[in-house]
Design an enzyme around this catalytic site. Structure first.
Site, short mmCIF file in Angstrom:
data_model
loop_
_atom_site.label_atom_id
_atom_site.label_comp_id
_atom_site.label_asym_id
_atom_site.label_seq_id
_atom_site.Cartn_x
_atom_site.Cartn_y
_atom_site.Cartn_z
N HIS A 1 7.51 -12.88 -22.60
CA HIS A 1 6.59 -12.42 -21.63
C HIS A 1 6.09 -11.07 -21.54
O HIS A 1 7.13 -10.33 -21.56
CB HIS A 1 7.06 -12.94 -20.31
CG HIS A 1 6.95 -14.60 -19.87
ND1 HIS A 1 7.26 -14.97 -18.57
CD2 HIS A 1 6.80 -15.80 -20.72
CE1 HIS A 1 7.11 -16.26 -18.87
NE2 HIS A 1 6.85 -16.51 -20.15
N TYR B 1 5.51 -13.16 -8.59
CA TYR B 1 6.20 -12.77 -7.37
C TYR B 1 5.27 -12.66 -6.25
O TYR B 1 4.34 -11.89 -6.43
CB TYR B 1 6.59 -11.24 -7.53
CG TYR B 1 7.79 -11.03 -8.74
CD1 TYR B 1 7.68 -11.30 -9.92
CD2 TYR B 1 9.29 -10.63 -8.12
CE1 TYR B 1 8.62 -10.91 -10.69
CE2 TYR B 1 10.04 -10.79 -9.02
CZ TYR B 1 9.94 -10.80 -10.31
OH TYR B 1 11.22 -10.62 -11.26
N PRO C 1 18.40 -9.38 -6.08
CA PRO C 1 17.84 -10.10 -7.40
C PRO C 1 16.32 -9.65 -7.76
O PRO C 1 15.86 -9.70 -8.82
CB PRO C 1 17.98 -11.36 -7.14
CG PRO C 1 17.94 -11.58 -5.60
CD PRO C 1 18.74 -10.50 -5.23
N LYS D 1 17.50 -7.29 -12.15
CA LYS D 1 18.16 -6.17 -12.96
C LYS D 1 19.77 -6.48 -13.15
O LYS D 1 20.44 -5.87 -13.89
CB LYS D 1 18.03 -4.82 -12.21
CG LYS D 1 16.44 -4.28 -12.27
CD LYS D 1 16.65 -3.60 -13.44
CE LYS D 1 14.98 -3.85 -13.83
NZ LYS D 1 14.67 -3.78 -15.41
N TYR E 1 10.60 -2.29 -15.03
CA TYR E 1 10.59 -3.72 -14.96
C TYR E 1 11.45 -4.12 -16.20
O TYR E 1 12.19 -4.84 -16.57
CB TYR E 1 9.63 -4.76 -14.63
CG TYR E 1 9.70 -6.02 -14.41
CD1 TYR E 1 10.01 -6.44 -13.20
CD2 TYR E 1 9.78 -6.90 -15.67
CE1 TYR E 1 10.27 -7.85 -12.86
CE2 TYR E 1 10.19 -8.53 -15.29
CZ TYR E 1 10.41 -8.70 -13.99
OH TYR E 1 10.64 -10.15 -13.84
P1 FAD Z 1 30.12 -12.03 -13.31
O1 FAD Z 1 29.02 -12.62 -13.91
O2 FAD Z 1 30.23 -12.07 -11.66
O3 FAD Z 1 31.22 -12.12 -13.86
C1 FAD Z 1 32.64 -11.68 -13.54
C2 FAD Z 1 33.71 -12.99 -14.01
O4 FAD Z 1 35.04 -12.55 -13.79
C3 FAD Z 1 33.38 -14.40 -13.57
O5 FAD Z 1 33.29 -15.18 -14.42
C4 FAD Z 1 34.75 -14.45 -12.54
O6 FAD Z 1 35.09 -15.79 -12.50
C5 FAD Z 1 35.74 -13.54 -13.28
N1 FAD Z 1 36.76 -12.95 -12.10
C6 FAD Z 1 36.63 -12.84 -10.89
N2 FAD Z 1 37.82 -12.30 -10.52
C7 FAD Z 1 38.68 -12.56 -11.39
C8 FAD Z 1 40.11 -12.48 -11.60
N3 FAD Z 1 40.89 -12.13 -10.32
N4 FAD Z 1 40.71 -12.83 -12.72
C9 FAD Z 1 40.07 -13.12 -13.71
N5 FAD Z 1 38.56 -13.40 -13.94
C10 FAD Z 1 38.16 -13.01 -12.60
N6 FAD Z 1 20.84 -11.18 -11.15
C11 FAD Z 1 19.32 -11.25 -11.46
O7 FAD Z 1 18.99 -10.60 -12.20
N7 FAD Z 1 18.60 -12.38 -11.15
C12 FAD Z 1 19.07 -13.66 -10.48
O8 FAD Z 1 18.47 -14.65 -10.54
C13 FAD Z 1 20.35 -13.42 -9.95
N8 FAD Z 1 21.01 -14.44 -9.36
C14 FAD Z 1 22.28 -14.33 -8.94
C15 FAD Z 1 22.99 -15.57 -8.29
C16 FAD Z 1 24.21 -15.13 -7.56
C17 FAD Z 1 24.86 -16.44 -6.88
C18 FAD Z 1 24.87 -14.33 -7.94
C19 FAD Z 1 26.33 -14.03 -7.34
C20 FAD Z 1 24.45 -13.09 -8.81
C21 FAD Z 1 23.19 -13.45 -9.31
N9 FAD Z 1 22.28 -12.19 -10.20
C22 FAD Z 1 21.30 -12.37 -10.41
C23 FAD Z 1 23.25 -11.14 -10.62
C24 FAD Z 1 23.73 -11.26 -11.87
O9 FAD Z 1 24.21 -12.69 -12.06
C25 FAD Z 1 24.99 -10.47 -12.10
O10 FAD Z 1 24.56 -9.20 -11.99
C26 FAD Z 1 25.79 -10.54 -13.30
O11 FAD Z 1 26.46 -11.88 -13.36
C27 FAD Z 1 26.94 -9.62 -13.44
O12 FAD Z 1 27.56 -9.97 -14.74
P2 FAD Z 1 29.21 -9.60 -14.48
O13 FAD Z 1 29.86 -9.86 -15.81
O14 FAD Z 1 29.25 -7.98 -13.87
O15 FAD Z 1 29.71 -10.33 -13.37
C1 DHB Z 2 14.76 -14.77 -12.10
C2 DHB Z 2 15.53 -14.13 -11.00
C3 DHB Z 2 14.83 -12.89 -10.58
O1 DHB Z 2 15.84 -12.28 -9.88
C4 DHB Z 2 13.98 -12.52 -10.80
O2 DHB Z 2 13.54 -11.04 -10.38
C5 DHB Z 2 13.16 -12.94 -11.87
C6 DHB Z 2 13.42 -14.47 -12.43
C7 DHB Z 2 15.12 -16.18 -12.64
O3 DHB Z 2 16.22 -16.49 -12.26
O4 DHB Z 2 14.42 -16.43 -13.50
#
Ligand code: FAD
Ligand code: DHB
Length: 382
Positions: free
Chosen positions: A72, A194, A285, A289, A375
């Site tokens: 996009h 948005y 969210p 980012k 962005y």
């Molecule tokens: P995570 O993806 O949280 O991975 C951490 C991993 O560590 C998990 O698999 C967990 O199971 C594991 N873990 C935890 N504790 C332990 C332990 N004690 N021992 C072993 N493993 C462990 N961002 C966006 O940009 N847009 C969105 O729409 C969006 N929606 C989201 C919705 C939700 C419900 C959440 C929680 C986050 C969302 N985010 C979104 C944020 C984005 O998904 C996260 O920033 C991203 O997943 C970060 O990646 P990470 O690897 O740091 O952490």
């Molecule tokens: C999506 C999530 C976001 O937080 C955003 O700003 C744009 C798109 C998505 O899940 O597609």
């Protein structure tokens, strides 16, 4: 058991780091609390910055992303019943975003790791880590590490293992939640929308030509059960209504409420422990980012570890400082987008400020460029 880098958590941060270190010949063990099935189906983000895509390509895990990801070059901002296009690519010298679910990124990284035959231990919750000694403890035993990468998300065990008084934390809660749905229907939009609306924010996104991903602002205390499908579609229709355009509905495959928080822990390192991704920082969210920051931390940490094993520890010592510049830029951008687009009570002053800012972004090329470069991650990839 011994390894060079013990990685706690198989989310985007941990899996990306593991892949980059594999390519550099550095030994890792990844420990994950959950099952493979759970990790691969946890629906979260869907927007990849170009820098994230390029990194995954360099890491040799972008075959499917290049085939199925949807490029996009812009987004839409909607307010007062009008939709305004922000031409991201035009404003940033051709940078774009790619629509590809976090679930898919995680599946691709897991497949690559298993294909390489390297240790990725699912259903192995880490119970504690010793940041000074470099020891990871889990029910099955201990792993001695040169370095521990705390990639275990916001609720993990790594950050809390750092002794009191070391970390300074910065936090903001928002009185908003997002109710998100994944629907089996062709997206009604060509690019993300948005939408600012007196009833609250709405976001139209997608996952594929057959899957739509839509969100409405809700109360953070709401439960998915408070939002039957009819109510979700009615709010989406009203908040995104536009003359001559309609929202196609379809079966809802998944539904959930996400809370919103800004959080940063400084520094992102202590002893032999280095935090990456949500373990160190959370953004609301709006602005997409979170996933991109997690991948960027992994890249910075991997590069620093390569230097360290080549005998130069300076980049590893400076890991937190290097990450935090990008983290705070994304914190500001996410906070700004969130504040500009969500309904915050009935304060008419704030509503006027929001509309003024939205108008400014759509009429001023300078303001639009600022939004666009944040962005697409031009400044945040640092
Ligand atoms: P995570 O993806 O949280 O991975 C951490 C991993 O560590 C998990 O698999 C967990 O199971 C594991 N873990 C935890 N504790 C332990 C332990 N004690 N021992 C072993 N493993 C462990 N961002 C966006 O940009 N847009 C969105 O729409 C969006 N929606 C989201 C919705 C939700 C419900 C959440 C929680 C986050 C969302 N985010 C979104 C944020 C984005 O998904 C996260 O920033 C991203 O997943 C970060 O990646 P990470 O690897 O740091 O952490
Ligand atoms: C999506 C999530 C976001 O937080 C955003 O700003 C744009 C798109 C998505 O899940 O597609």
């Amino acid at each position: 058991m011994r390894t060079q880098v013990g990685i706690v958590g198989a989310g985007p941060a941990g899996l990306t780091l593991a892949r980059l270190l594999e390519l550099a010949g550095i030994e890792t063990v990844v420990l994950e609390d959950r099952t493979r099935e759970y990790v691969e189906h946890r629906i979260r983000a869907g927007v990849l910055e170009q820098g994230t895509v390029e990194l995954l390509r360099e890491a040799g895990v972008a075959g499917r992303l290049d085939r199925e990801g949807i490029v996009h070059g812009g987004i839409h901002l909607q307010f007062e019943g009008e939709r305004h296009h922000v031409p991201l690519a035009e404003l940033t010298g051709g940078r774009a975003i790619v629509i590809y679910g976090q679930t898919e990124v995680v599946k691709d990284l897991i497949a690559a790791r298993l294909e390489s035959g390297l240790p990725l231990l699912f259903e192995t919750p880490v119970e504690s880590v010793d940041a000074e000694a470099g020891v990871i403890r889990h029910a099955g035993g201990e792993i001695e590490c040169d370095v521990i990468a705390g990639c275990d998300g916001f609720h993990g065990v790594c950050r809390p293992s750092i002794p009191p008084g070391v970390l300074r934390t910065f936090e903001r809660d928002y009185p908003f939640g997002w109710l998100g749905i994944l629907a089996a229907v062709e997206p009604s939009i060509d690019e993300l929308v948005y939408a600012h609306h007196p009833r609250g924010f709405a976001l139209l996104s997608l996952r594929s030509p057959e899957l739509s991903r839509y969100y409405v602002q809700c109360d953070p205390a709401d439960d998915a059960a408070d939002w039957p499908d009819d109510r979700v579609w009615a709010e989406l229709r009203e908040r995104t209504a536009l003359d001559g355009w309609s929202l196609e509905e379809g079966p809802v495959l998944e539904k959930g409420v996400t809370g919103m928080r800004s959080f940063v822990a400084e520094p992102m390192q202590y002893g032999r422990l280095y935090l990456a991704g949500d373990a160190a920082h959370i953004v609301p969210p709006t602005g997409a980012k979170g996933l991109n920051l997690a991948v960027a931390d992994a890249r910075t940490l991997a590069e620093a570890l390569v230097d360290r094993y080549a005998g130069d520890g300076r980049a590893l010592d400076g890991y937190s400082d290097a990450c935090l510049r990008r983290v705070w830029r994304a914190e500001h951008f996410s906070y700004w987008m969130t504040s500009m687009l969500h309904r915050n009570g009935d304060d008419p002053f704030e509503q006027r400020l929001q509309l003024s800012q939205l108008r400014y972004v759509t009429v001023s090329e300078a303001a639009a460029t600022s939004l666009a470069e944040n962005y697409v991650g031009l400044t945040t990839m640092g």
